[in-house]
Write an enzyme that holds these catalytic residues in place. Structure first.
Site, PDB file in Angstrom:
ATOM      1  N   LYS A 228      68.959 -49.699 -50.440  1.00 53.35           N
ATOM      2  CA  LYS A 228      67.753 -50.332 -49.916  1.00 53.35           C
ATOM      3  C   LYS A 228      66.601 -49.343 -50.053  1.00 53.35           C
ATOM      4  CE  LYS A 228      66.275 -52.812 -45.681  1.00 53.35           C
ATOM      5  NZ  LYS A 228      66.682 -53.114 -44.286  1.00 53.35           N
TER       6      LYS A 228
ATOM      7  N   SER B 182      66.138 -57.966 -43.336  1.00 52.67           N
ATOM      8  CA  SER B 182      65.238 -57.344 -44.286  1.00 52.67           C
ATOM      9  C   SER B 182      65.948 -56.799 -45.528  1.00 52.67           C
ATOM     10  CB  SER B 182      64.474 -56.222 -43.611  1.00 52.67           C
ATOM     11  OG  SER B 182      65.356 -55.185 -43.217  1.00 52.67           O
TER      12      SER B 182
ATOM     13  N   SER C 275      69.452 -56.852 -39.996  1.00 54.37           N
ATOM     14  CA  SER C 275      68.948 -56.750 -41.367  1.00 54.37           C
ATOM     15  C   SER C 275      70.004 -56.499 -42.440  1.00 54.37           C
ATOM     16  CB  SER C 275      67.884 -55.659 -41.454  1.00 54.37           C
ATOM     17  OG  SER C 275      66.668 -56.151 -40.971  1.00 54.37           O
TER      18      SER C 275
END
Lengths: 486, 494
Positions: free
Chosen positions: A80, A155, A179
């Site tokens: 990420k 996210s 997330s």
């Protein structure tokens, strides 16, 4: 029919590597080719480090002897884009950091590099990890591989979509309020949020320090445990990381849930959860019973306060964590200001997107003189109560099972106008962050061609238990083998 | 007019701690001689993703200071974030302590004009220093500021006093004592000029013998003990004038201007001061177990007050001498090294101590003041000072010669024997030579001799002076005196 290489799990790929059926270069090319093929429609990456990855892979192939003995050696992965990578852009999908190249690796990156992993790129996300759809990325939204009109969740939407579509063998996400788990659920992959403190946060760009936790996003539970093995461990650079209890999660997967006591908190099945999701989880519970587990409905009455507590604490911490982005040291800087104050203000006005600004304002407000006791202090007290409630439930139950997300993937643009609707996506995942307990989301079914995720929560440091439960379910079902057609 | 009012002063002192590494990272704390932005890392630069890890030594230093100030040590070291935007504050918040400082309460005794006074200590807490801004003003159109991050993250200990201080003298004395204490503890250099020891003052005035309090101002930018004194003196008269003219003192921060000798209102920052403190989530509270505190207490070095008392008891020094000699750790150490008491017979310790003290507090201090030197800059080593006093006491050098030798030693750091010998300043002990000189003076000064024999005792002083002249000052006057007396006694008996 043999699977294309990009569809392999980590453990399959490792077997092939060990038997010299494939090289690391083969795996890397497979991932990069897949990226080339599907990335225009998925857009799960912010940065692809193809040349670097190939170079690494070739050097591993040429020097197999120097590779550490690891389950991850030579296998391409994604991170990420809020996990710092030395010399590789780390943007948090924000204009504020669109050109930021860290001079250091996050501890988890060091660990994965040490395990011989090959970075293929950085995953798209909601800006600074704030959001549940990856639509808050300053660069572009990511599309759900199961339906390109829909969001991948967030996210960590980039990582979940990348793993689901075979652009990488696994990815690391971060989970502050769901997330990792919510996008894993919406993309039909496995996502684990470990116990707070199990994985070092050093090098994870902070959103809400007391809630953030890095975890794996993988194709199946075995892969999840393999990646977890590689990233756990006490880190002297992170004062909140704890001395590790175990790093043999993959070895202790038994797939036996006979006698496992499952609690099903009814509050997670109430209003707001889609019927298709409810039906799916209920069916999954039957499957557990068939495997010898006992399932009991329980109550966690404080659950309903978790969302409110979260939206006080997370923005409060974020408001301080994001203060450093002032245009003075690094990142975006507004150049035409009349004064330093003007420059700092304009830098932040232009550098942050609306959701980030909204949360900074929420947090600043909650911490302000006159409001601090009513909001922050009260939220901390309720947090302690929620923790205690979980702890007492775990005296009687081994794991708790709930839906991960109240719905399957929604349409891009469907909830962007209504932040509160967006926030409700995390209603099932937030309590685990508030309490600091581990929770995993695994594929449990489909509705209208869209994946449904099941959440398994456990007591502090009981990753072994929840992984084992998840593994048992996975062994009994085929959901984890489903791949989107792209 | 000023007699109508009395000042009420509280001081906040920030001292950089002498730890090897910074407060939250492993960067060294010594940055003074380093190029800007070279003593930095992701943590003190506040790069995204970096995290603080507490330097335990810094916590220890604050506990030690708290103990020395008779404070109560907290059971946990809990850090808070103090939020305010400023270009020198890398994270946009300072990691500090809020409602639970490491040490709470306590006091520090000061002595002004012979009166002892206990100044209350509110708290001692730990935080981090900020970066340094350099404002460049090339011309009106070319102004900019540079940031040097080297100082960012150096451990900073804040000691807050109660508003118990009632004059600039007391403020100065408090600062000197506090600095001396920190030096004794070895936790800070206490150097004000280089910014490792900084002081801000809160000051108000009130009618004498009243408990009313007028509005206070905060004075910053005082970079020496002298400027603290001057700034407070100025600020008192300014506030008195404001009140006397029927005005009201405005609560504000004022900066001391050394050049202009006044305090100047600093425009309030563009934001209200709401620091929005909240517990630092990156640092779990650190337990301070009583075992740890006891251990530190046991190993506390001797503190100024105890040392002063020991100097009085053991060396039998007057309390005035003892106070001056213990005013700084370096001074006390120098004295004790010079004494080297183990090598001295018990019954000679007191006289030796007084002799060394006299030279240290007399000629040495005078010469140091004149050349603006500190005791650490001295070329005379403690061992040379001892040898020098040995020479004086044995009569090898005396009176004016001793002063001359001492001055030479001060300048060059030379051995006192060598100086005395090379300059011909050792006293003459050659008995024959001295007897000849005495005989000569008696022979050539019939008048004075007759005066003495005739009962005018003071005449011997004149004769003594003549002998000293004859020996170019190198004779020991006491010996000559004896010899003259003997000779003259013979004369009168004849």
């Amino acid at each position: 029919m043999t699977l294309p290489l990009y569809e392999l799990t980590i453990h399959d790929a490792k077997d092939l590597l060990d038997n010299q059926m494939v090289s690391s270069e083969d795996l890397t090319r497979a991932a990069l080719d897949r990226i080339k093929q599907v990335e225009p429609s998925i857009k799960s990456f912010v940065t692809v480090t193809g040349d670097l990855a190939l170079e690494e892979a070739k050097s591993f192939d040429q020097n197999p002897g120097v590779l550490p003995s690891s389950n991850l050696r030579g296998i391409p992965f994604q991170l990420k884009d809020n996990i710092c990578t030395q010399d590789i852009l780390t943007t948090c999908s924000s204009n504020m950091l669109s050109e930021f190249i860290p001079p250091y690796d996050a501890t988890v990156v060091e660990k994965l590099k040490h395990s011989g992993g090959i970075i293929v790129g950085k995953g798209n996300m909601d800006e600074f990890a704030m959001g549940s759809s990856t639509e808050n990325s300053a660069f572009h939204p990511t599309h759900n591989p199961w339906d390109l009109e829909r969001v991948p969740g967030g996210s960590s939407g980039g990582p979940a979509a990348a793993v689901a579509s075979g652009e990488c063998f696994y990815s690391l996400g971060s989970d502050t309020g769901g997330s990792i788990r919510q996008p894993a659920s919406l993309c039909g992959v496995v996502g684990l949020k470990p116990t707070y403190g199990l994985v070092s946060r050093y090098g994870l760009v902070a959103f809400a320090s007391s809630l953030d936790q890095i975890g794996p996003i993988t194709k199946d539970v075995r892969d999840c445990s393999i990646v977890l093995d590689a990233i756990v461990g006490h880190d002297p650079m992170d004062s909140t990381s704890i001395a590790t209890v175990s790093n043999c999660y993959s070895k202790s997967l038994k797939g036996d849930v006979n006698g496992l006591k499952i609690g099903v908190p009814k509050e997670y099945f109430e209003a707001g959860v889609d019927k298709s999701v409810l039906d799916c989880i209920k069916e999954s519970l039957l499957a557990f019973e068939k495997l010898g587990a006992t399932v009991s409905e329980i109550s966690l009455p404080l659950t309903k306060y978790a969302l409110a507590v979260y939206y006080i604490l997370a923005p409060s911490e974020a408001s301080a964590n994001l203060s450093r982005y002032d245009g003075v040291k690094y990142g975006y800087s507004y150049k035409d200001a009349g004064s330093i104050w003007d420059a700092m203000e304009k830098t932040r006005q232009n550098g942050f997107g609306p959701e980030v600004s909204r949360r900074i304002m929420l947090g600043t407000y909650a911490l302000s003189a006159g409001y601090y006791d009513a909001y922050y202090v009260k939220a901390q007290k309720v947090r302690t109560m929620i923790r205690d409630e979980f702890s007492s439930v775990f005296n009687d139950y081994d794991v708790l099972i709930t839906p991960t997300s109240p719905s399957t993937a929604f349409l891009i643009g469907e909830k962007t106008e209504d932040p509160l609707q967006m926030y409700l996506n995390d209603i099932c995942t937030i309590p685990a962050n508030i309490a600091g307990i581990p929770a995993i989301s695994i594929p449990a079914g489909f509705s209208n061609g869209l994946p449904i995720g099941m959440q398994i929560m456990g007591n502090y440091f009981s990753e072994n238990t929840i992984l084992n439960a998840a593994y048992a379910f996975e062994q009994a079902t085929e959901w984890h083998k489903m791949r989107p057609s792209l | 007019m000023e007699d109508k009012y009395e000042p009420v002063i509280g001081l906040e002192v920030h001292a950089q701690l002498l730890t090897r590494s910074k407060m939250f990272c492993s960067c060294p704390c010594i940055y003074i001689d380093s190029e800007p932005n070279t003593v930095v890392c992701p943590v003190c630069l506040a790069l995204p993703g970096s995290l603080p890890v507490v330097n335990k030594k810094a916590v220890e230093f604050v506990i030690m200071t708290g103990l020395a100030l008779n404070g109560e040590i907290a059971s946990m070291a809990q850090f808070h974030r103090k939020n305010y935007p400023y270009p020198d504050l890398m994270k946009g918040y300072q990691i500090s302590q809020y409602d639970n400082p490491i040490s709470l309460g306590g006091n520090l005794t000061i002595n002004v004009n012979g009166h002892e006074k206990k100044i209350g200590i509110t708290r001692v807490h730990l935080e981090e220093d900020v970066a340094k801004l350099q404002h460049i003003n090339k011309d009106q159109s070319n102004k900019y500021s540079l940031v040097d991050v080297n100082r960012s993250g150096v451990p900073l200990m804040e000691t807050v006093s109660e508003p118990d201080i009632s004059s600039p003298e007391e403020a100065r004395e408090y600062l000197l004592n506090l600095r001396s204490l920190l030096q004794y503890l070895g936790v800070s250099t206490g150097n004000m000029e280089d910014g490792s020891f900084r002081c801000d003052a809160n000051i108000s005035i009130r009618p004498k013998n009243s408990s009313d309090l007028f509005t206070r101002t905060e004075i910053k930018n005082m970079n020496s003990f002298r400027s603290v004194y001057r700034a407070l003196e100025y600020e008192i008269s300014r506030q008195v004038q404001v009140v006397e003219e029927g005005g009201k003192v405005v609560q504000e921060t004022r900066g001391w201007s050394e050049e202009r000798g006044i305090t100047i209102s600093q425009r309030s920052k563009e934001f209200a001061h709401d620091y929005r403190y909240f517990p630092e989530p990156d640092i779990p509270p650190i337990p301070i177990e009583s075992k740890w505190v006891d251990e530190l207490r046991t190993h506390l070095p001797e503190l100024p007050e105890a040392k002063r008392n020991r100097f009085i008891d053991y060396y039998e020094l007057p309390s005035y001498d003892a106070a001056l000699l213990t005013s700084s750790k370096t001074m006390g150490d120098y004295f004790e090294k010079s004494m080297n008491a183990k090598e001295i017979e018990q019954d000679k310790i007191a006289s030796k101590a007084k002799s060394i003290s006299n030279w240290m507090l007399g000629d040495m201090s005078g010469l140091m003041n004149a050349s603006n030197m500190d005791i650490t800059d001295l070329k005379i080593t403690p061992s040379l000072l001892r040898q020098f006093t040995d020479l004086v006491e044995s009569g090898t050098i005396g009176g004016p010669a001793a002063k001359e030798v001492f001055e030479e030693m001060f300048i060059s750091g030379s051995d006192p024997h060598e100086v005395a010998n090379s300059r011909g300043l050792t006293q003459l002990n050659d008995k024959d030579f001295l007897e000849k000189a005495v005989a000569k003076v008696i022979d050539t000064n019939e008048q004075a001799v007759n005066d003495f024999v005739g009962g005018k005792d003071t005449a011997i002083k004149y004769l003594l002076g003549q002998v000293m002249k004859e020996t170019r000052g190198r004779a020991n006057p006491a010996i000559i005196n004896t010899m003259l007396l003997e000779n003259l006694k013979n004369k009168s008996q004849n």
